[in-house]
Motif scaffolding. Structure first.
Motif, PDB file in Angstrom:
ATOM      1  N   MET A   1     -73.971   1.949   4.007  1.00  0.00           N
ATOM      2  CA  MET A   1     -74.655   3.207   3.845  1.00  0.00           C
ATOM      3  C   MET A   1     -74.528   3.996   5.141  1.00  0.00           C
ATOM      4  O   MET A   1     -74.578   3.440   6.226  1.00  0.00           O
ATOM      5  CB  MET A   1     -76.120   2.978   3.515  1.00  0.00           C
ATOM      6  N   LEU A   2     -74.380   5.286   4.984  1.00  0.00           N
ATOM      7  CA  LEU A   2     -74.231   6.185   6.120  1.00  0.00           C
ATOM      8  C   LEU A   2     -75.321   7.249   6.042  1.00  0.00           C
ATOM      9  O   LEU A   2     -75.538   7.841   4.978  1.00  0.00           O
ATOM     10  CB  LEU A   2     -72.847   6.842   6.064  1.00  0.00           C
ATOM     11  N   ILE A   3     -76.027   7.488   7.135  1.00  0.00           N
ATOM     12  CA  ILE A   3     -77.014   8.559   7.216  1.00  0.00           C
ATOM     13  C   ILE A   3     -76.462   9.599   8.168  1.00  0.00           C
ATOM     14  O   ILE A   3     -76.105   9.274   9.307  1.00  0.00           O
ATOM     15  CB  ILE A   3     -78.377   8.031   7.700  1.00  0.00           C
ATOM     16  N   ARG A   4     -76.375  10.845   7.682  1.00  0.00           N
ATOM     17  CA  ARG A   4     -75.748  11.906   8.467  1.00  0.00           C
ATOM     18  C   ARG A   4     -76.235  13.266   7.988  1.00  0.00           C
ATOM     19  O   ARG A   4     -76.870  13.372   6.940  1.00  0.00           O
ATOM     20  CB  ARG A   4     -74.243  11.811   8.351  1.00  0.00           C
ATOM     21  N   PRO A   5     -75.905  14.334   8.740  1.00  0.00           N
ATOM     22  CA  PRO A   5     -76.283  15.678   8.313  1.00  0.00           C
ATOM     23  C   PRO A   5     -75.683  16.021   6.943  1.00  0.00           C
ATOM     24  O   PRO A   5     -74.549  15.630   6.629  1.00  0.00           O
ATOM     25  CB  PRO A   5     -75.696  16.583   9.407  1.00  0.00           C
ATOM     26  N   ILE A   6     -76.461  16.730   6.158  1.00  0.00           N
ATOM     27  CA  ILE A   6     -76.010  17.130   4.827  1.00  0.00           C
ATOM     28  C   ILE A   6     -74.893  18.169   4.944  1.00  0.00           C
ATOM     29  O   ILE A   6     -74.890  18.979   5.880  1.00  0.00           O
ATOM     30  CB  ILE A   6     -77.196  17.681   4.003  1.00  0.00           C
ATOM     31  N   THR A   7     -73.955  18.130   4.021  1.00  0.00           N
ATOM     32  CA  THR A   7     -72.913  19.151   3.951  1.00  0.00           C
ATOM     33  C   THR A   7     -73.252  20.093   2.804  1.00  0.00           C
ATOM     34  O   THR A   7     -74.019  19.758   1.898  1.00  0.00           O
ATOM     35  CB  THR A   7     -71.520  18.540   3.711  1.00  0.00           C
ATOM     36  N   ARG A   8     -72.671  21.268   2.849  1.00  0.00           N
ATOM     37  CA  ARG A   8     -72.911  22.262   1.785  1.00  0.00           C
ATOM     38  C   ARG A   8     -72.574  21.678   0.405  1.00  0.00           C
ATOM     39  O   ARG A   8     -73.257  21.961  -0.583  1.00  0.00           O
ATOM     40  CB  ARG A   8     -72.089  23.522   2.050  1.00  0.00           C
ATOM     41  N   ASP A   9     -71.545  20.855   0.336  1.00  0.00           N
ATOM     42  CA  ASP A   9     -71.126  20.259  -0.939  1.00  0.00           C
ATOM     43  C   ASP A   9     -72.139  19.259  -1.486  1.00  0.00           C
ATOM     44  O   ASP A   9     -72.064  18.894  -2.660  1.00  0.00           O
ATOM     45  CB  ASP A   9     -69.780  19.552  -0.781  1.00  0.00           C
ATOM     46  N   ALA A  43     -81.620  18.221   8.368  1.00  0.00           N
ATOM     47  CA  ALA A  43     -81.458  17.891   6.953  1.00  0.00           C
ATOM     48  C   ALA A  43     -80.401  16.799   6.879  1.00  0.00           C
ATOM     49  O   ALA A  43     -79.237  17.017   7.222  1.00  0.00           O
ATOM     50  CB  ALA A  43     -81.044  19.110   6.136  1.00  0.00           C
ATOM     51  N   LEU A  44     -80.829  15.619   6.474  1.00  0.00           N
ATOM     52  CA  LEU A  44     -79.948  14.450   6.449  1.00  0.00           C
ATOM     53  C   LEU A  44     -79.837  13.890   5.040  1.00  0.00           C
ATOM     54  O   LEU A  44     -80.767  14.014   4.239  1.00  0.00           O
ATOM     55  CB  LEU A  44     -80.497  13.352   7.358  1.00  0.00           C
ATOM     56  N   VAL A  45     -78.710  13.257   4.768  1.00  0.00           N
ATOM     57  CA  VAL A  45     -78.522  12.510   3.530  1.00  0.00           C
ATOM     58  C   VAL A  45     -78.138  11.081   3.861  1.00  0.00           C
ATOM     59  O   VAL A  45     -77.548  10.809   4.905  1.00  0.00           O
ATOM     60  CB  VAL A  45     -77.428  13.129   2.623  1.00  0.00           C
ATOM     61  N   ALA A  46     -78.511  10.195   2.972  1.00  0.00           N
ATOM     62  CA  ALA A  46     -78.014   8.823   3.006  1.00  0.00           C
ATOM     63  C   ALA A  46     -76.954   8.745   1.914  1.00  0.00           C
ATOM     64  O   ALA A  46     -77.215   9.135   0.771  1.00  0.00           O
ATOM     65  CB  ALA A  46     -79.143   7.833   2.738  1.00  0.00           C
ATOM     66  N   VAL A  47     -75.772   8.286   2.270  1.00  0.00           N
ATOM     67  CA  VAL A  47     -74.651   8.231   1.331  1.00  0.00           C
ATOM     68  C   VAL A  47     -74.181   6.789   1.205  1.00  0.00           C
ATOM     69  O   VAL A  47     -73.967   6.107   2.218  1.00  0.00           O
ATOM     70  CB  VAL A  47     -73.497   9.137   1.809  1.00  0.00           C
ATOM     71  N   HIS A  48     -74.044   6.341  -0.041  1.00  0.00           N
ATOM     72  CA  HIS A  48     -73.545   4.995  -0.320  1.00  0.00           C
ATOM     73  C   HIS A  48     -72.467   5.121  -1.379  1.00  0.00           C
ATOM     74  O   HIS A  48     -72.705   5.686  -2.456  1.00  0.00           O
ATOM     75  CB  HIS A  48     -74.678   4.097  -0.812  1.00  0.00           C
ATOM     76  N   GLU A  49     -71.290   4.622  -1.075  1.00  0.00           N
ATOM     77  CA  GLU A  49     -70.146   4.693  -1.995  1.00  0.00           C
ATOM     78  C   GLU A  49     -69.944   6.115  -2.518  1.00  0.00           C
ATOM     79  O   GLU A  49     -69.822   6.349  -3.713  1.00  0.00           O
ATOM     80  CB  GLU A  49     -70.318   3.697  -3.135  1.00  0.00           C
ATOM     81  N   ASP A  50     -69.945   7.069  -1.599  1.00  0.00           N
ATOM     82  CA  ASP A  50     -69.716   8.491  -1.883  1.00  0.00           C
ATOM     83  C   ASP A  50     -70.790   9.131  -2.763  1.00  0.00           C
ATOM     84  O   ASP A  50     -70.560  10.184  -3.358  1.00  0.00           O
ATOM     85  CB  ASP A  50     -68.335   8.712  -2.518  1.00  0.00           C
ATOM     86  N   LYS A  51     -71.969   8.520  -2.857  1.00  0.00           N
ATOM     87  CA  LYS A  51     -73.065   9.069  -3.656  1.00  0.00           C
ATOM     88  C   LYS A  51     -74.275   9.293  -2.756  1.00  0.00           C
ATOM     89  O   LYS A  51     -74.639   8.426  -1.956  1.00  0.00           O
ATOM     90  CB  LYS A  51     -73.437   8.111  -4.787  1.00  0.00           C
ATOM     91  N   VAL A  52     -74.907  10.464  -2.893  1.00  0.00           N
ATOM     92  CA  VAL A  52     -76.131  10.758  -2.149  1.00  0.00           C
ATOM     93  C   VAL A  52     -77.258   9.924  -2.756  1.00  0.00           C
ATOM     94  O   VAL A  52     -77.584  10.064  -3.932  1.00  0.00           O
ATOM     95  CB  VAL A  52     -76.477  12.258  -2.202  1.00  0.00           C
ATOM     96  N   VAL A  53     -77.820   9.033  -1.934  1.00  0.00           N
ATOM     97  CA  VAL A  53     -78.891   8.147  -2.400  1.00  0.00           C
ATOM     98  C   VAL A  53     -80.206   8.373  -1.658  1.00  0.00           C
ATOM     99  O   VAL A  53     -81.219   7.750  -1.980  1.00  0.00           O
ATOM    100  CB  VAL A  53     -78.481   6.659  -2.303  1.00  0.00           C
TER     101      VAL A  53
END
Length: 72
Positions: A1-9, A43-53
């Motif tokens: 899992m990766l936590i990083r700034p959200i992108t517009r997409d 504004a951060l997202v957690a991403v797992h296997e290319d999905k925002v979780v």
């Protein structure tokens, strides 16, 4: 899992995640939600296997000692 700034997409995926988690009334308006993200200092997202979780947004004074620590 990766936590990083959200992108517009990823804004719509974050909005849907919140709606599915019971925050639908707060995020019903997609344009308003996008404005909230644009005005957020963090504004951060957690991403797992290319999905925002996971998602978090915050206002901060910029002091790293006062910024939240988030686990997903």
């Amino acid at each position: 899992m990766l936590i990083r700034p959200i992108t517009r997409d990823e804004v719509e995926a974050a909005r849907r995640l919140l709606a599915e988690s019971g925050w639908n009334r707060k995020v019903k308006d997609a344009a308003k939600f996008e404005q909230l993200i644009e005005r957020s200092q963090v504004a951060l997202v957690a991403v797992h296997e290319d999905k925002v979780v996971g998602f978090i947004r915050a206002l901060t004074d910029g002091d790293p000692a006062q910024e939240p620590i988030v686990g997903v």
